[in-house]
Design a protein around this motif. Sequence first.
Motif, PDB file in Angstrom:
ATOM      1  N   ALA A  68      41.840  35.101  43.800  1.00 28.76           N
ATOM      2  CA  ALA A  68      42.869  35.112  44.845  1.00 28.76           C
ATOM      3  C   ALA A  68      44.136  35.816  44.383  1.00 28.76           C
ATOM      4  O   ALA A  68      44.878  36.383  45.197  1.00 28.76           O
ATOM      5  CB  ALA A  68      43.186  33.684  45.282  1.00 28.76           C
ATOM      6  N   ALA A  69      44.390  35.806  43.079  1.00 31.08           N
ATOM      7  CA  ALA A  69      45.597  36.455  42.553  1.00 31.08           C
ATOM      8  C   ALA A  69      45.606  37.949  42.851  1.00 31.08           C
ATOM      9  O   ALA A  69      46.671  38.564  42.993  1.00 31.08           O
ATOM     10  CB  ALA A  69      45.697  36.221  41.050  1.00 31.08           C
ATOM     11  N   GLN A  70      44.409  38.542  42.967  1.00 22.56           N
ATOM     12  CA  GLN A  70      44.337  39.979  43.224  1.00 22.56           C
ATOM     13  C   GLN A  70      44.850  40.357  44.614  1.00 22.56           C
ATOM     14  O   GLN A  70      45.174  41.522  44.855  1.00 22.56           O
ATOM     15  CB  GLN A  70      42.888  40.464  43.086  1.00 22.56           C
ATOM     16  CG  GLN A  70      42.344  40.402  41.675  1.00 22.56           C
ATOM     17  CD  GLN A  70      40.985  41.059  41.582  1.00 22.56           C
ATOM     18  OE1 GLN A  70      40.853  42.238  41.289  1.00 22.56           O
ATOM     19  NE2 GLN A  70      39.944  40.285  41.844  1.00 22.56           N
ATOM     20  N   TRP A  71      44.916  39.383  45.512  1.00 21.68           N
ATOM     21  CA  TRP A  71      45.396  39.676  46.864  1.00 21.68           C
ATOM     22  C   TRP A  71      46.901  39.927  46.886  1.00 21.68           C
ATOM     23  O   TRP A  71      47.410  40.568  47.804  1.00 21.68           O
ATOM     24  CB  TRP A  71      45.053  38.527  47.809  1.00 21.68           C
ATOM     25  CG  TRP A  71      43.591  38.407  48.096  1.00 21.68           C
ATOM     26  CD1 TRP A  71      42.691  37.593  47.471  1.00 21.68           C
ATOM     27  CD2 TRP A  71      42.848  39.137  49.074  1.00 21.68           C
ATOM     28  NE1 TRP A  71      41.441  37.770  48.000  1.00 21.68           N
ATOM     29  CE2 TRP A  71      41.500  38.707  48.989  1.00 21.68           C
ATOM     30  CE3 TRP A  71      43.184  40.107  50.017  1.00 21.68           C
ATOM     31  CZ2 TRP A  71      40.501  39.217  49.806  1.00 21.68           C
ATOM     32  CZ3 TRP A  71      42.187  40.616  50.836  1.00 21.68           C
ATOM     33  CH2 TRP A  71      40.859  40.170  50.727  1.00 21.68           C
ATOM     34  N   VAL A  72      47.604  39.398  45.893  1.00 20.13           N
ATOM     35  CA  VAL A  72      49.069  39.526  45.900  1.00 20.13           C
ATOM     36  C   VAL A  72      49.599  40.352  44.731  1.00 20.13           C
ATOM     37  O   VAL A  72      50.777  40.711  44.718  1.00 20.13           O
ATOM     38  CB  VAL A  72      49.731  38.128  45.881  1.00 20.13           C
ATOM     39  CG1 VAL A  72      49.428  37.385  47.171  1.00 20.13           C
ATOM     40  CG2 VAL A  72      49.260  37.304  44.679  1.00 20.13           C
TER      41      VAL A  72
END
Length: 287
Positions: free
Chosen positions: A30-34
């Motif tokens: 999920a960190a890759q989304w931001v």
Amino acid sequence: MAIVENWLPPSRENWELVCYIWQFFPIITAAQWVLDWYPQGKTSIESRFNIDGKIGWATMESAGFITLLYIMYSLPKELGLGELPWGNWTMAGCFVFHYLYRAVVSPLLLNPSMSPIHPFVWIMAFGFQMFNAISIGGYLAGYGPTSQYEWAARSEYMFLGLVIWCWGLLANMFHDDDLREIRRAADRKQRKAAAEQGKPVESVDKIYMIPKNGLFKYSLHAHYLCEWIEWAGWWMIGGWKCVPARTFLLNEVTTMLPRALQGKRWYEKKFGKDKLQGRKAIIPGVL
């Protein structure tokens, strides 16, 4: 002989634990989304800790198929099983073939060059491979189907899944090679100029262009899409109840989708939106 008692190969209890934890991997991605920080490939950074691209890729990606093969040969002996069904070996063979291409042939023999890889990416990819290999290996080596009868009723779906897997793999290879040709063409140009001017050949590991052949006409990461198709077919071979195959596909999608969106932003910044001519990040006409 166990490498790590109850883990390599895994006991049923530990295998079930790994499979359970592995389903939550999308939370990590999920960190890759931001964040656009991804120190590998076209978004690699300069760092004294960087690992050579070819060596880093080969070592982190090889862990999975090597571990899978070890489990396939060691776990049945520990469980007192006879010969595994051909369906189990079909799935294992597809997995190993893909990663022999992806982890060995591609980086070490085919790729003209590769950008450096940060140790953080290497560690995460290595962990991905190990969790995935234990999850899949345990299922195929004794904790999933153990007789031909469990595969017999699904032969038509297995055949269809295998066809989809094959076409996905071939399409993946085609688009990979289109990306390689960008580097090969640049390398030929560099060598010709170096020979004419009497200068040393410059590296091409950071040369990028917008790929234009095949599905690249519509998608900047067509090779990602083809890999999803490949593993969707592989899941079909195993059947709806093959949780490790489903988890693998979902984890691939949740890892690669934000990476593709990051890549699209990178292409827009480097070449300009107008140069992309409406190409999507990964799914033609959609996303």
